[in-house]
Design an enzyme around this catalytic site. Structure first.
Site, PDB file in Angstrom:
ATOM      1  N   TYR A 248      -1.362  -0.337  10.104  1.00  0.00           N
ATOM      2  CA  TYR A 248      -1.610  -0.752   8.871  1.00  0.00           C
ATOM      3  C   TYR A 248      -0.771  -0.863   7.755  1.00  0.00           C
ATOM      4  CZ  TYR A 248      -4.082  -1.070   3.664  1.00  0.00           C
ATOM      5  OH  TYR A 248      -3.888  -1.300   3.145  1.00  0.00           O
TER       6      TYR A 248
ATOM      7  N   SER B 170       0.940  -1.513   0.825  1.00  0.00           N
ATOM      8  CA  SER B 170      -0.232   0.011  -0.085  1.00  0.00           C
ATOM      9  C   SER B 170       0.650   1.007  -0.106  1.00  0.00           C
ATOM     10  CB  SER B 170      -1.063  -0.179   1.274  1.00  0.00           C
ATOM     11  OG  SER B 170      -1.598   1.342   1.237  1.00  0.00           O
TER      12      SER B 170
HETATM   13  N1  LIG Z   1      -7.935   0.753  -1.637  1.00  0.00           N
HETATM   14  C1  LIG Z   1      -7.379   1.125  -1.192  1.00  0.00           C
HETATM   15  O1  LIG Z   1      -7.168   1.943  -1.517  1.00  0.00           O
HETATM   16  C2  LIG Z   1      -5.651   0.129  -1.386  1.00  0.00           C
HETATM   17  C3  LIG Z   1      -4.524   0.705  -0.997  1.00  0.00           C
HETATM   18  C4  LIG Z   1      -3.708   0.149  -0.621  1.00  0.00           C
HETATM   19  C5  LIG Z   1      -3.869  -0.740  -0.534  1.00  0.00           C
HETATM   20  N2  LIG Z   1      -4.571  -1.727  -0.854  1.00  0.00           N
HETATM   21  C6  LIG Z   1      -5.106  -2.678  -0.510  1.00  0.00           C
HETATM   22  O2  LIG Z   1      -5.605  -3.694  -1.762  1.00  0.00           O
HETATM   23  C7  LIG Z   1      -5.661  -5.548  -0.857  1.00  0.00           C
HETATM   24  C8  LIG Z   1      -7.749  -5.347  -1.861  1.00  0.00           C
HETATM   25  O3  LIG Z   1      -7.966  -3.641  -1.070  1.00  0.00           O
HETATM   26  P1  LIG Z   1      -9.687  -3.717  -1.609  1.00  0.00           P
HETATM   27  O4  LIG Z   1      -9.810  -1.981  -1.330  1.00  0.00           O
HETATM   28  O5  LIG Z   1     -10.257  -4.287  -2.230  1.00  0.00           O
HETATM   29  O6  LIG Z   1     -10.461  -3.984   0.201  1.00  0.00           O
HETATM   30  P2  LIG Z   1     -10.997  -5.304   0.570  1.00  0.00           P
HETATM   31  O7  LIG Z   1     -11.198  -4.765   2.019  1.00  0.00           O
HETATM   32  O8  LIG Z   1     -12.428  -5.323  -0.122  1.00  0.00           O
HETATM   33  O9  LIG Z   1     -10.290  -6.602   0.155  1.00  0.00           O
HETATM   34  C9  LIG Z   1      -9.677  -7.020   1.450  1.00  0.00           C
HETATM   35  C10 LIG Z   1     -10.080  -8.758   1.185  1.00  0.00           C
HETATM   36  O10 LIG Z   1      -9.660  -9.676   2.064  1.00  0.00           O
HETATM   37  C11 LIG Z   1     -10.368 -10.465   2.414  1.00  0.00           C
HETATM   38  N3  LIG Z   1     -10.192 -11.626   3.834  1.00  0.00           N
HETATM   39  C12 LIG Z   1      -9.991 -10.782   5.134  1.00  0.00           C
HETATM   40  N4  LIG Z   1      -9.304 -11.355   6.065  1.00  0.00           N
HETATM   41  C13 LIG Z   1      -8.785 -12.783   5.159  1.00  0.00           C
HETATM   42  C14 LIG Z   1      -8.888 -13.807   5.967  1.00  0.00           C
HETATM   43  N5  LIG Z   1      -8.044 -14.038   7.213  1.00  0.00           N
HETATM   44  N6  LIG Z   1      -8.832 -14.953   5.058  1.00  0.00           N
HETATM   45  C15 LIG Z   1      -9.067 -14.887   3.971  1.00  0.00           C
HETATM   46  N7  LIG Z   1      -9.569 -13.890   3.590  1.00  0.00           N
HETATM   47  C16 LIG Z   1      -9.693 -13.046   4.226  1.00  0.00           C
HETATM   48  C17 LIG Z   1     -11.948  -9.754   2.913  1.00  0.00           C
HETATM   49  O11 LIG Z   1     -12.814 -10.603   2.528  1.00  0.00           O
HETATM   50  C18 LIG Z   1     -11.290  -8.529   1.565  1.00  0.00           C
HETATM   51  O12 LIG Z   1     -12.442  -9.560   0.407  1.00  0.00           O
HETATM   52  C19 LIG Z   1      -5.565  -5.557   0.417  1.00  0.00           C
HETATM   53  O13 LIG Z   1      -4.369  -6.051   1.007  1.00  0.00           O
HETATM   54  C20 LIG Z   1      -5.164  -3.390   0.478  1.00  0.00           C
HETATM   55  O14 LIG Z   1      -5.059  -3.432   2.087  1.00  0.00           O
HETATM   56  C21 LIG Z   1      -6.163  -1.329  -0.969  1.00  0.00           C
END
Ligand SMILES: NC(=O)c1ccc[n+]([C@@H]2O[C@H](COP(=O)([O-])OP(=O)(O)OC[C@H]3O[C@@H](n4cnc5c(N)ncnc54)[C@H](O)[C@@H]3O)[C@@H](O)[C@H]2O)c1
Length: 261
Positions: A164, A154
């Site tokens: 985080y 991230s």
């Molecule tokens: N959206 C943003 O702005 C952003 C920016 C930088 C990084 N990210 C990273 O991108 C990735 C996806 O983010 P997103 O925005 O789609 O969010 P999201 O919350 O929709 O995706 C995270 C997923 O991880 C799953 N999860 C959580 N704990 C788990 C476990 N123990 N076992 C299996 N699955 C599990 C959740 O059910 C969810 O579907 C994450 O790693 C997040 O940190 C997101």
């Protein structure tokens, strides 16, 4: 050998994407759809098994190959089951995308006051979960003569200014460590560090009127916010033969977030 655009394609490859079935418009969903469009058979994995099935059905309806599985990445047995499902369905695993994480639900924690229980819970998903999934696929990748692992970092890790962010910066350390140790076995390990991405979770985290977004708009080089689909190109580079000589790297897909003053 001369370059061919086909080097970005993934026919015959098998990819696991964790965290691909939680919320409707998620980054994991975009990754799973993108890998399928490039020709890979995709294992859509999430702790929310029903959400994973929905994304899997979408891929199949679009003409792709996919299977879904419920997984808790913090549990080695569950990760082993996920890899077993992939192997039974498609014969093995070539690509692991460690995308699952706790984000929206944990960003408010203060390092000075977070309970050790919460700290451990965040690290167990965002850091140890990625290691557990990597350990589950590595023996099979070795047997197939190589593989690709991509960890989802991230922009919030550069620098880390939240618990985080600490978890994602630690995942960067795991990325370079695995890259160094697995390189001789032709397993590439890289990372993507997205900026503020408009998944459903991203929107929840930073609504349009968020002061943080206003601040970023004044300081980011190009564009503050991106869409999940805008991360897919970097993923395909890191998962395909086009990226065979890349390992231990982070691609910042963030419109210049990393260059902010
Ligand atoms: N959206 C943003 O702005 C952003 C920016 C930088 C990084 N990210 C990273 O991108 C990735 C996806 O983010 P997103 O925005 O789609 O969010 P999201 O919350 O929709 O995706 C995270 C997923 O991880 C799953 N999860 C959580 N704990 C788990 C476990 N123990 N076992 C299996 N699955 C599990 C959740 O059910 C969810 O579907 C994450 O790693 C997040 O940190 C997101």
């Amino acid at each position: 050998m001369s370059f061919s655009i086909d080097q970005f394609r993934l026919p015959g490859k098998v990819a696991i994407v964790t965290g691909a079935g939680g919320r409707g418009n998620s980054i994991g969903r975009a990754y799973a759809m993108g890998l399928a469009r490039a020709g890979a058979a995709v294992v859509v994995a999430d702790i929310h098994a029903q959400g994973a099935k929905t994304v899997c059905d979408e891929i199949i309806a679009a003409g792709g190959k996919a299977i879904s599985v419920g997984v808790d990445i913090t549990k080695p047995d569950s990760a082993a089951h996920m890899v077993g499902v992939a192997t039974d369905a498609f014969g093995g695993v070539d690509i692991l995308v460690n995308n699952a994480a706790l984000m929206v639900e944990v960003v408010a924690h203060q390092a000075a006051s977070i309970s050790i229980e919460d700290w451990n819970r965040i690290l167990s998903v965002n850091l140890t979960g990625a290691l557990i999934c990597a350990q589950a696929v590595i023996p099979g990748m070795r047997a197939r003569g190589g593989g690709k692992i991509v960890n989802q970092l991230s922009g919030g890790a550069f620098p880390a200014m939240s618990v985080y962010g600490v978890s994602k910066l630690a995942l960067y350390g795991l990325t370079t460590t695995l890259a160094r140790q697995l390189g001789p076995e032709r397993i590439n390990v890289n990372a993507i560090a997205p900026g503020n991405t408009m998944s459903d979770a991203g929107r929840q985290l930073t609504p349009d009127d968020s002061p943080f977004i206003k601040f970023l708009e004044a300081s980011v080089a190009m564009r503050v916010r991106g869409e999940p689909d805008e991360l897919v190109g970097a993923l395909l580079l890191l998962c395909s033969p086009a990226g065979d000589w890349i390992t231990g790297q982070v691609i910042h897909v963030d419109g210049g977030w990393i260059l902010r003053p």
